[in-house]
Design an enzyme around this catalytic site. Structure first.
Site, PDB file in Angstrom:
ATOM      1  N   ARG A  37       0.834  -1.216   0.000  1.00 29.48           N
ATOM      2  CA  ARG A  37       0.000   0.000   0.000  1.00 29.48           C
ATOM      3  C   ARG A  37       0.866   1.263   0.000  1.00 29.48           C
ATOM      4  O   ARG A  37       0.505   2.264  -0.615  1.00 29.48           O
ATOM      5  CB  ARG A  37      -0.970  -0.004   1.187  1.00 29.48           C
ATOM      6  CG  ARG A  37      -2.180  -0.893   0.921  1.00 29.48           C
ATOM      7  CD  ARG A  37      -3.182  -0.899   2.047  1.00 29.48           C
ATOM      8  NE  ARG A  37      -4.410  -1.560   1.631  1.00 29.48           N
ATOM      9  CZ  ARG A  37      -5.372  -1.937   2.449  1.00 29.48           C
ATOM     10  NH1 ARG A  37      -5.257  -1.749   3.751  1.00 29.48           N
ATOM     11  NH2 ARG A  37      -6.455  -2.529   1.980  1.00 29.48           N
ATOM     12  N   LYS A 197     -12.608  -9.801   8.776  1.00 26.06           N
ATOM     13  CA  LYS A 197     -13.588  -8.702   8.911  1.00 26.06           C
ATOM     14  C   LYS A 197     -14.974  -9.211   8.536  1.00 26.06           C
ATOM     15  O   LYS A 197     -15.531  -8.845   7.493  1.00 26.06           O
ATOM     16  CB  LYS A 197     -13.190  -7.543   7.991  1.00 26.06           C
ATOM     17  CG  LYS A 197     -11.973  -6.771   8.475  1.00 26.06           C
ATOM     18  CD  LYS A 197     -11.679  -5.611   7.538  1.00 26.06           C
ATOM     19  CE  LYS A 197     -10.482  -4.804   7.997  1.00 26.06           C
ATOM     20  NZ  LYS A 197     -10.039  -3.829   6.989  1.00 26.06           N
ATOM     21  N   GLY A 354      -5.576  -5.654   2.052  1.00 21.89           N
ATOM     22  CA  GLY A 354      -4.288  -5.425   2.698  1.00 21.89           C
ATOM     23  C   GLY A 354      -3.582  -6.735   3.038  1.00 21.89           C
ATOM     24  O   GLY A 354      -2.425  -6.965   2.647  1.00 21.89           O
ATOM     25  N   GLY A 377     -12.382  -4.604   1.162  1.00 16.11           N
ATOM     26  CA  GLY A 377     -13.815  -4.316   1.237  1.00 16.11           C
ATOM     27  C   GLY A 377     -14.286  -3.483   0.052  1.00 16.11           C
ATOM     28  O   GLY A 377     -15.351  -3.748  -0.523  1.00 16.11           O
TER      29      GLY A 377
HETATM   30  N1  LIG Z   1      -9.318 -19.043  10.764  1.00 15.91           N
HETATM   31  C1  LIG Z   1      -8.832 -17.865  11.119  1.00 15.91           C
HETATM   32  N2  LIG Z   1      -8.683 -17.538  12.419  1.00 15.91           N
HETATM   33  C2  LIG Z   1      -8.189 -16.343  12.777  1.00 15.91           C
HETATM   34  N3  LIG Z   1      -7.814 -15.374  11.899  1.00 15.91           N
HETATM   35  C3  LIG Z   1      -7.951 -15.646  10.594  1.00 15.91           C
HETATM   36  C4  LIG Z   1      -8.466 -16.891  10.133  1.00 15.91           C
HETATM   37  N4  LIG Z   1      -8.470 -16.851   8.783  1.00 15.91           N
HETATM   38  C5  LIG Z   1      -7.988 -15.646   8.417  1.00 15.91           C
HETATM   39  N5  LIG Z   1      -7.683 -14.911   9.492  1.00 15.91           N
HETATM   40  C6  LIG Z   1      -7.091 -13.557   9.532  1.00 15.91           C
HETATM   41  O1  LIG Z   1      -7.769 -12.683   8.661  1.00 15.91           O
HETATM   42  C7  LIG Z   1      -6.943 -11.528   8.502  1.00 15.91           C
HETATM   43  C8  LIG Z   1      -7.216 -10.832   7.197  1.00 15.91           C
HETATM   44  O2  LIG Z   1      -8.583 -10.505   7.074  1.00 15.91           O
HETATM   45  P1  LIG Z   1      -9.126  -9.189   6.342  1.00 15.91           P
HETATM   46  O3  LIG Z   1     -10.608  -9.378   6.225  1.00 15.91           O
HETATM   47  O4  LIG Z   1      -8.622  -7.990   7.057  1.00 15.91           O
HETATM   48  O5  LIG Z   1      -8.469  -9.303   4.881  1.00 15.91           O
HETATM   49  P2  LIG Z   1      -7.785  -8.200   3.979  1.00 15.91           P
HETATM   50  O6  LIG Z   1      -7.212  -8.862   2.792  1.00 15.91           O
HETATM   51  O7  LIG Z   1      -6.819  -7.385   4.804  1.00 15.91           O
HETATM   52  O8  LIG Z   1      -8.981  -7.277   3.545  1.00 15.91           O
HETATM   53  P3  LIG Z   1      -9.174  -5.695   3.842  1.00 15.91           P
HETATM   54  O9  LIG Z   1      -8.219  -4.984   2.955  1.00 15.91           O
HETATM   55  O10 LIG Z   1     -10.613  -5.451   3.580  1.00 15.91           O
HETATM   56  O11 LIG Z   1      -8.812  -5.499   5.303  1.00 15.91           O
HETATM   57  C9  LIG Z   1      -5.520 -12.044   8.634  1.00 15.91           C
HETATM   58  O12 LIG Z   1      -4.856 -11.307   9.642  1.00 15.91           O
HETATM   59  C10 LIG Z   1      -5.680 -13.525   9.019  1.00 15.91           C
HETATM   60  O13 LIG Z   1      -4.797 -13.942  10.048  1.00 15.91           O
HETATM   61  O1  LIG Z   2      -7.973  -2.269   4.963  1.00 15.28           O
HETATM   62  C1  LIG Z   2      -8.910  -1.811   4.284  1.00 15.28           C
HETATM   63  O2  LIG Z   2      -9.666  -2.528   3.591  1.00 15.28           O
HETATM   64  C2  LIG Z   2      -9.092  -0.310   4.210  1.00 15.28           C
HETATM   65  O3  LIG Z   2      -7.986   0.367   4.735  1.00 15.28           O
HETATM   66  C3  LIG Z   2     -10.365   0.112   4.909  1.00 15.28           C
HETATM   67  O4  LIG Z   2     -10.294  -0.222   6.276  1.00 15.28           O
HETATM   68  P1  LIG Z   2     -11.656  -0.386   7.130  1.00 15.28           P
HETATM   69  O5  LIG Z   2     -12.264  -1.702   6.685  1.00 15.28           O
HETATM   70  O6  LIG Z   2     -11.215  -0.407   8.569  1.00 15.28           O
HETATM   71  O7  LIG Z   2     -12.535   0.779   6.800  1.00 15.28           O
END
Ligand SMILES: Nc1ncnc2c1ncn2[C@@H]1O[C@H](COP(=O)(O)OP(=O)(O)OP(=O)(O)O)[C@@H](O)[C@H]1O
Ligand SMILES: O=C(O)[C@H](O)COP(=O)(O)O
Length: 396
Positions: A37, A197, A354, A377
């Site tokens: 990022r 999330k 991310g 998201g």
């Molecule tokens: N079974 C699980 N138990 C605990 N944590 C988990 C599990 N599966 C995935 N995760 C955690 O989910 C996190 C990532 O989720 P997230 O929804 O933030 O994805 P992202 O790619 O960062 O999307 P965004 O950019 O929307 O935040 C990681 O830190 C990972 O460790």
């Molecule tokens: O990690 C993301 O997807 C963006 O930075 C937005 O973060 P947020 O889901 O906490 O609004």
């Protein structure tokens, strides 16, 4: 992109330019584990600075409730400075004197990062008074945070309403790439959604199942669905109060002819720790005192089969806790499989988020995907066909 004003139209010389970026980078023990990022916002920062603008970076970090030193952007300012190859000043607040004093000290071409916008409740409320406080600091507004554009917050939406607004280069590139790659995707389309999330993403699955041919669910999201189907998930990360929503999505998918692929086994441990003693159980036999930290080998086979059936894969959210070995195996196996199919010319693969980008880098395959977005998201909402408030506000 013609509907937006871009940096091509912005006269930035000698101006204070408020630039909304997404610096919500994965961090472990104060160390940034993936700098994608940061790298993606460098072109916009460089262009404005090179043209003699004074760059004032606005960003959020985490989801703090009020001011919390653990969610300070200070360490991120140092990282941005290293990647940029020039000094980046830091202000301890994003409004008030703590912000205006360093802003007034800026010279043409300088860069300043303001503290986490989410330290103020007005950010997420898009409070007009807070928007005005931010707006006082700049002459122009540039939004380069496509990955936060699904939030109608002060720094992502409100500012574009009160200052002349422009899309940054990453915002432009993300929208161009997603439109080209996914506006009319080759079918079958398989979505893979995992991650942690759950509450902020589960609702959009209801729409997504009407747009894709199959939905693979992993990570904390899958645990929530498995719980909803009446099975025990022990101490796994899940949002159990969303069981009814999960069941509604399963029904909607059935009506829309979208296959839902849930894990059939899970790698479990007593604790969330690297190298923790672990064992794979069938999904109907998860021990009460353990947590599912990854999809098991039978699930991986099913996910790979789903990828084989796909012409297009869209992916957000790791399938397990990929940051800690050996719970990275499901995510790594699926990522490498999708990358290989892409290299073989059999698949269009688009991934975003991310941690998802960090996971692809961890698997060594980010460069083999057709396109990697910084957005999680926002990417899912864009896929759903929703208009993103941060993008809408930029329309000229
Ligand atoms: N079974 C699980 N138990 C605990 N944590 C988990 C599990 N599966 C995935 N995760 C955690 O989910 C996190 C990532 O989720 P997230 O929804 O933030 O994805 P992202 O790619 O960062 O999307 P965004 O950019 O929307 O935040 C990681 O830190 C990972 O460790
Ligand atoms: O990690 C993301 O997807 C963006 O930075 C937005 O973060 P947020 O889901 O906490 O609004």
């Amino acid at each position: 992109m013609t509907a937006f004003r871009t940096l091509d139209q912005a006269d930035v010389k000698g101006k204070c330019v408020l630039v909304r970026v997404d610096l919500n980078v994965p961090m472990e023990n104060g160390r940034i584990t993936d700098a994608t990022r940061i790298e993606r916002v460098l072109p916009t920062i460089r262009e404005i600075a090179d043209k003699g603008g004074r760059v004032i970076l606005l960003a959020h970090f985490g989801r703090p409730k009020g001011r919390d030193p653990k969610e300070s952007l200070k360490p991120v300012a140092e990282a941005v400075s290293q990647h940029l190859g020039k000094s980046v000043a830091f202000a301890d607040d994003c409004i008030g004197e703590a912000a205006s004093t360093p802003v007034n000290a800026l010279k043409d071409g300088d860069v300043l990062l303001l503290e986490n916008t989410r330290f103020h409740a007005g950010e997420e409320k898009n409070d007009p008074a807070f928007v005005q406080e931010l707006a006082k600091l700049g002459d122009l507004y540039v939004n380069d945070a496509f990955s936060a554009a699904h939030r109608a917050h002060a720094s992502t939406e409100g500012l574009a309403r009160v200052l002349p607004g422009y899309a940054g280069r990453t915002m432009q590139a993300e929208l161009d790439a997603l439109t080209k790659g996914l506006e009319a995707p080759k079918r079958p389309v398989v979505a893979i959604v995992g991650g942690a999330k759950v509450s902020t993403k589960i609702d959009l699955l209801e729409n997504l199942v009407t747009k894709v041919d199959a939905l693979v669910i992993g990570g904390g999201m899958a645990n929530t669905f498995v719980h909803a189907t009446g099975l025990g998930i022990g101490k796994s990360l899940a949002e159990k109060d969303l069981a009814a929503t999960a069941m509604r999505i399963i029904e909607k998918a059935r009506d829309a002819n979208c296959a839902i692929i849930l894990p059939v086994d899970g790698v479990c441990a007593y604790e969330f720790k690297a190298g923790a003693q672990n064992h794979t159980y069938g999904i109907d036999a998860i021990p009460e005192d353990q947590m599912i930290l990854d999809v098991g080998s039978q699930s991986i086979e099913r996910i790979q089969a789903a990828i084989n059936d796909a012409a297009t894969v869209v992916w957000n959210g790791p399938l397990g806790a990929f940051e800690i070995a050996p719970f990275d195996q499901g995510t790594v196996a699926a990522a490498r499989h999708a990358a290989q199919r892409t290299k073989d010319g059999k698949l269009v693969s688009v991934a975003g988020g991310g941690d998802t980008v960090a996971a692809l880098n961890h698997a060594g395959v980010a460069d083999s995907f057709t396109y990697v977005s910084t957005a999680g998201g926002a990417f899912l909402e864009w896929l759903e066909g929703k208009s993103l408030p941060g993008v809408e506000a930029l329309r000229a």
